[in-house]
Write an enzyme that holds these catalytic residues in place. Structure first.
Site, PDB file in Angstrom:
ATOM      1  N   ASN A   1      23.354  69.204  67.264  1.00  0.00           N
ATOM      2  CA  ASN A   1      24.403  69.651  68.185  1.00  0.00           C
ATOM      3  C   ASN A   1      25.359  70.688  67.605  1.00  0.00           C
ATOM      4  OD1 ASN A   1      25.356  67.580  66.519  1.00  0.00           O
ATOM      5  ND2 ASN A   1      26.730  66.746  68.072  1.00  0.00           N
TER       6      ASN A   1
ATOM      7  N   GLU B   1      28.106  59.880  58.964  1.00  0.00           N
ATOM      8  CA  GLU B   1      28.903  60.244  60.139  1.00  0.00           C
ATOM      9  C   GLU B   1      28.044  59.908  61.344  1.00  0.00           C
ATOM     10  OE1 GLU B   1      30.110  61.544  63.262  1.00  0.00           O
ATOM     11  OE2 GLU B   1      29.566  63.556  62.601  1.00  0.00           O
TER      12      GLU B   1
ATOM     13  N   CYS C   1      29.881  63.955  68.985  1.00  0.00           N
ATOM     14  CA  CYS C   1      30.278  62.573  68.688  1.00  0.00           C
ATOM     15  C   CYS C   1      31.767  62.375  68.890  1.00  0.00           C
ATOM     16  CB  CYS C   1      29.873  62.206  67.260  1.00  0.00           C
ATOM     17  SG  CYS C   1      30.517  63.334  66.015  1.00  0.00           S
TER      18      CYS C   1
ATOM     19  N   GLU D   1      34.234  63.767  55.478  1.00  0.00           N
ATOM     20  CA  GLU D   1      33.800  65.140  55.237  1.00  0.00           C
ATOM     21  C   GLU D   1      34.973  66.067  55.519  1.00  0.00           C
ATOM     22  OE1 GLU D   1      29.061  65.287  55.974  1.00  0.00           O
ATOM     23  OE2 GLU D   1      30.264  65.293  57.801  1.00  0.00           O
TER      24      GLU D   1
END
Length: 482
Positions: free
Chosen positions: A156, A255, A289, A463
């Site tokens: 994505n 993640e 997300c 991150e």
């Protein structure tokens, strides 16, 4: 044509040890707006993936020995080159993933910022020195590269999720093998050429494209030489990878999935809240997300908020991402359209009302229009699963306590959004939400300088931000007798 030239500019082989090479197998890359094949790329098997790991492991000692300034300079070069090639790279991304060109250009700029941020972090890796409490020795604390890393990126955000992992790995002194998503491999393949031009030595970053991720990744994890796995993707796959990593006690960053609540209180500035909802819901056509999955609005302002949001959503142009003015491009594949359609149908069956959209478009490509549902009950499937599409699911609440309880009623905890003009309420609710990130009166939280990550089943580690490089460093304590 510009499109053909952009695709032709990307190498389509495996990138191993600084060299491009063909694979015995190939796999197609499709344009989600037409279903047509853009090109074919190498489809690695386990043996070829092991060669990539061999190259990364061989390069690790010399790369770890480079100075922080050398690593920083290479990352700054890559930052510059990404921006110089933004139009070409954005077009490649739009063609393979579908997002509108404006968003693709924004992602390239966002991706470049991770390189700039970690170029700055590379020269700030620190340690410590102290006297032992009882005397007699000194404690010397150093930070060293964790070692060769496996990086797995999603479809994505095909460029930004690459730089968000590669950037700190390079900055910390780690070599890597990166496996991009099979749907969108071209952005990472293009990035490999950018890094080579930036001066990255052979073998520091290796790219393996494959349609058989389990066949390729499992042996690399179990090999034992790679010491770090960074993965962005579904919680289901993340759990499987964690089980594999446990066998060699590999460091992990995960993640994973989200189920973001978007809370609008009775004192919220509704125009700001609608702007925020549009950003949180429609970024990347809802395929994020961090997308607002459950929009919870106070009863007293629900009618006005819903009216304003519906007006904005139904006005969004749908089309191929390369077309001027398009905001809603195609979803990634037919399965994504089927999933969104199923979730909407389930919500309607349970009593939700469709205010705009609500059905897949009858045209070539994987198109689903911007959709608003109201009265979505808590037992609807979309309240427990990521929609990953342009669907705003609205329900109402009465009290702050109810809003917080419903927001937290999920195994996920990646991000949440809160709209209120009360500072006290804002702080109170943000602290009560079980989420790794919260947007208070803002609909976008992602920033290279901020620690991105979730709690509960949304992941492990962070991150970006000052903590992002820590994921690729080990702490070593040296006791010195005096």
């Amino acid at each position: 044509m510009l499109e053909e030239a952009a695709i032709a500019s990307v190498q389509t082989g495996l990138f191993i040890g600084g060299k491009w090479r063909d694979s015995a197998r190939t796999m197609p890359v499709h344009d989600p707006s037409t279903g047509q094949i853009l090109c074919t790329v190498a489809d690695a098997d386990a043996a070829e993936a092991r060669e990539a790991l061999d190259a990364a492991v061989a390069a690790q000692p010399s790369w770890a020995a480079t100075t922080p300034r050398e690593r920083s300079t290479i990352l700054m070069n890559a930052h510059r080159l990404l921006l110089e090639n933004v139009d070409r790279l954005a077009l490649v991304m739009t063609l393979e993933m579908g997002k509108p060109l404006t968003e693709a250009r924004g992602e390239i700029a966002y991706a470049a910022e991770f390189f700039r941020w970690f170029a700055e972090e590379a020269v700030r890796i620190d340690g410590g020195y102290m006297t032992a409490p009882g005397g007699g020795s000194r404690f010397l604390v150093t930070r060293q590269p964790v070692g060769t890393s496996l990086l797995i990126t999603p479809w994505n955000f095909p460029m930004a999720m690459g730089t968000r992992k590669i950037g700190p790995a390079i900055a910390a002194g780690c070599t890597s093998v990166i496996k991009p998503a099979a749907q969108t491999p071209l952005s990472i393949l293009a990035l490999a050429d950018i890094l080579t031009e930036a001066g990255l030595p052979d073998g520091v970053v290796n790219v393996v494209t494959t349609s058989s991720p389990d066949e390729v990744i499992t042996p690399l994890i179990l090999d034992g030489r790679a010491r770090k796995l960074s993965f962005t993707g579904s919680t289901k796959v993340g759990k499987h990878l964690l089980e594999l990593c446990a066998r060699t006690v590999m460091r992990t960053s995960m993640e994973l999935g989200g189920n973001a609540p978007f809370l609008v209180f009775d004192d919220a500035n509704l125009d700001d809240a609608v702007d925020g909802a549009m950003a949180a819901k429609m970024r990347n056509i809802g395929q994020a997300c961090t997308a607002a999955n459950r929009i919870l609005v106070h009863n007293s302002v629900a009618e006005e908020f819903t009216r304003k949001l519906t007006q904005r959503m139904e006005a969004l142009p749908v089309g191929r991402g390369t077309e001027d003015g398009v905001v809603v491009g195609p979803l990634i594949d037919e399965a994504a359209v089927a999933k969104v359609s199923s979730l909407v149908a389930d919500a309607v069956d349970r009593g939700a009302s469709v205010l705009t959209g609500g059905e897949a478009l009858d045209r070539p490509g994987n198109f689903y229009p911007a959709t608003v549902l109201t009265g979505v009950p808590d037992d609807a499937e979309m309240c427990h699963n990521e929609i990953f599409g342009p669907v705003a699911a609205i329900s109402t609440f009465e009290t702050e306590a109810e809003a917080v309880e419903r927001a937290n009623d999920t195994p996920y905890g990646l991000v949440a959004y809160v709209y209120t003009e009360s500072l006290k309420r804002g702080i109170r609710v943000c602290e009560a939400l079980e989420s790794g990130m919260v947007g208070l009166n803002q609909g976008v939280v992602s920033n290279p300088a901020a620690p991105f990550g979730g709690v509960k089943e949304s992941g492990l580690g962070r991150e970006g931000g000052t903590t992002g490089i820590d994921e690729f460093l080990e702490t070593k304590y040296i006791g010195v007798a005096v």
